[in-house]
Design an enzyme around this catalytic site. Structure first.
Site, short mmCIF file in Angstrom:
data_model
loop_
_atom_site.label_atom_id
_atom_site.label_comp_id
_atom_site.label_asym_id
_atom_site.label_seq_id
_atom_site.Cartn_x
_atom_site.Cartn_y
_atom_site.Cartn_z
CE1 TYR A 60 -2.97 4.88 -4.71
CE2 TYR A 60 -3.88 7.09 -4.96
CZ TYR A 60 -3.36 5.93 -5.51
OH TYR A 60 -3.22 5.83 -6.88
CE LYS A 63 -1.53 2.97 -8.09
NZ LYS A 63 -2.11 3.13 -9.43
CE1 TYR A 86 -0.62 3.26 -14.27
CE2 TYR A 86 0.73 3.92 -16.12
CZ TYR A 86 0.45 3.96 -14.78
OH TYR A 86 1.23 4.71 -13.94
CB VAL A 108 1.64 9.51 -13.74
CG1 VAL A 108 0.58 8.61 -14.32
CG2 VAL A 108 1.36 9.86 -12.30
CB SER A 140 1.58 3.86 -10.24
OG SER A 140 0.30 4.40 -10.16
N1 GLU Z 1 -1.00 9.03 -7.57
C1 GLU Z 1 -1.40 8.79 -8.93
C2 GLU Z 1 -2.90 8.68 -9.01
O1 GLU Z 1 -3.50 8.11 -8.15
C3 GLU Z 1 -0.75 7.53 -9.38
C4 GLU Z 1 -0.97 7.30 -10.83
C5 GLU Z 1 0.12 6.54 -11.48
O2 GLU Z 1 1.31 6.74 -11.27
O3 GLU Z 1 -0.27 5.70 -12.28
O4 GLU Z 1 -3.51 9.18 -9.92
#
Ligand code: GLU
Length: 304
Positions: free
Chosen positions: A189, A67, A240, A258, A64
């Site tokens: 993604y 992002k 989060y 994650v 993430s």
């Molecule tokens: N590729 C992971 C997902 O979409 C990213 C989650 C993360 O790192 O928070 O679940």
């Protein structure tokens, strides 16, 4: 003058002996192969100095953290619809929660939860000629490092088990908030999340956000105001449903993934990256959160 080398190495030495290290993510099978004992810290100071401890130069899956990079490119494209398609409020929910999306008519709470990042991915799929290649080039350019690449095994592993993300993307599509095909957007993604980088590479990449939009080579990629907005979103939405806790304990804009990485920065001062794959119950790196808390407490360097 603060002795960053000693501070970072002491934090690393103290925390690496912690018995409780958290749990390595396993919902993406390829990530479960990570060693819970891996632990690295890297600091890129704006004056050019760097400091590091442990596994700071071992590549890992940035997940993430990507992002923020995709968001910065979507913002740089100045797509007028971006902020009508995704909001900028903390979600108070886990990264993959779907209920709010339905309640809020397919407008994700922010670009750093999965649904929001999938909308951003859709924008990049429309704007780029060759989305995966062009995005990788963007990351390489802001990092000043042409060796950065995707881990295709991780991308495939996530595609095979990405039921929740397929659900989110289909929900977005049903609300008319995806222009491209679900499969096309998710393929992009999953690859952006599968970018593999070291703590050192991430710190050099995020320099652009600490340096008012200019990368480590002093080339502008986003405007001062765009960098300010991205930092604000990291501060309020980067962890989060633990974003409040991170602001409270650490006091820096940042983003976790994650894969166990965390990047945090103090504008005009430094970028600090940690990697420890064991996650806490909210999905953030357990040792990473503790290391960053200790760093800002010991140095008094935070945005507050
Ligand atoms: N590729 C992971 C997902 O979409 C990213 C989650 C993360 O790192 O928070 O679940």
């Amino acid at each position: 003058m603060l002795d960053f080398n000693t501070i970072i190495n002491n934090i690393h030495n103290n925390l690496k002996h912690n018995v409780v290290k958290g749990v390595v993510a396993s919902y993406i099978p390829e990530l479960s192969k990570q060693d819970v004992n891996s632990f690295g810290i890297f600091m890129q100071h704006m004056d050019g100095r760097t400091f590091q401890a442990g596994d700071a130069e071992v590549p890992f899956s940035i997940q993430s953290i990507s992002k923020v990079l995709s968001l910065s490119k979507a913002i740089a494209f100045e797509d007028n619809n971006l902020w009508t398609r995704v909001d900028v409020e903390p979600s108070g929910n886990p990264f993959n929660h779907l209920s709010l999306l339905e309640l809020e008519n397919g407008i994700p709470r922010n670009p750093l939860i999965n649904a929001g990042a999938i909308v951003v991915a859709d924008i990049l799929c429309s704007q780029f000629k060759n989305p995966k290649e062009d995005f990788l080039q963007y990351v390489r350019d802001i990092a000043n490092d042409q060796t950065i690449t995707y881990n295709y095994k991780v991308a495939e592993s996530e595609r095979l088990t990405g039921f929740n993300n397929f659900a989110a993307a289909n929900l977005l599509k049903s609300f008319d908030n995806l222009n491209n095909d679900v499969d096309v957007v998710l393929d992009f993604y999953f690859h952006q999340c599968a970018l593999e980088m070291t703590c050192a590479q991430i710190a050099k990449t995020f320099y652009v956000f600490a340096n008012s939009g200019k990368c480590i080579n002093n080339i502008p990629h986003i405007t001062v105001s765009q960098a300010k907005r991205i930092n604000a979103i990291m501060l309020t939405c980067g962890f989060y449903d633990e974003s409040g806790e991170f602001a409270f304990e650490v006091g820096l804009p940042g983003k976790s993934g994650v894969g166990g990485g965390i990047v945090a920065l103090l504008p005009n001062h430094f970028v600090l990256t940690t990697w420890a794959p064991g996650l806490n119950a909210k999905g953030n790196s357990l040792l990473g959160m503790q290391a960053l808390e200790q760093f800002t407490t010991q140095t008094n360097l935070s945005v507050f």
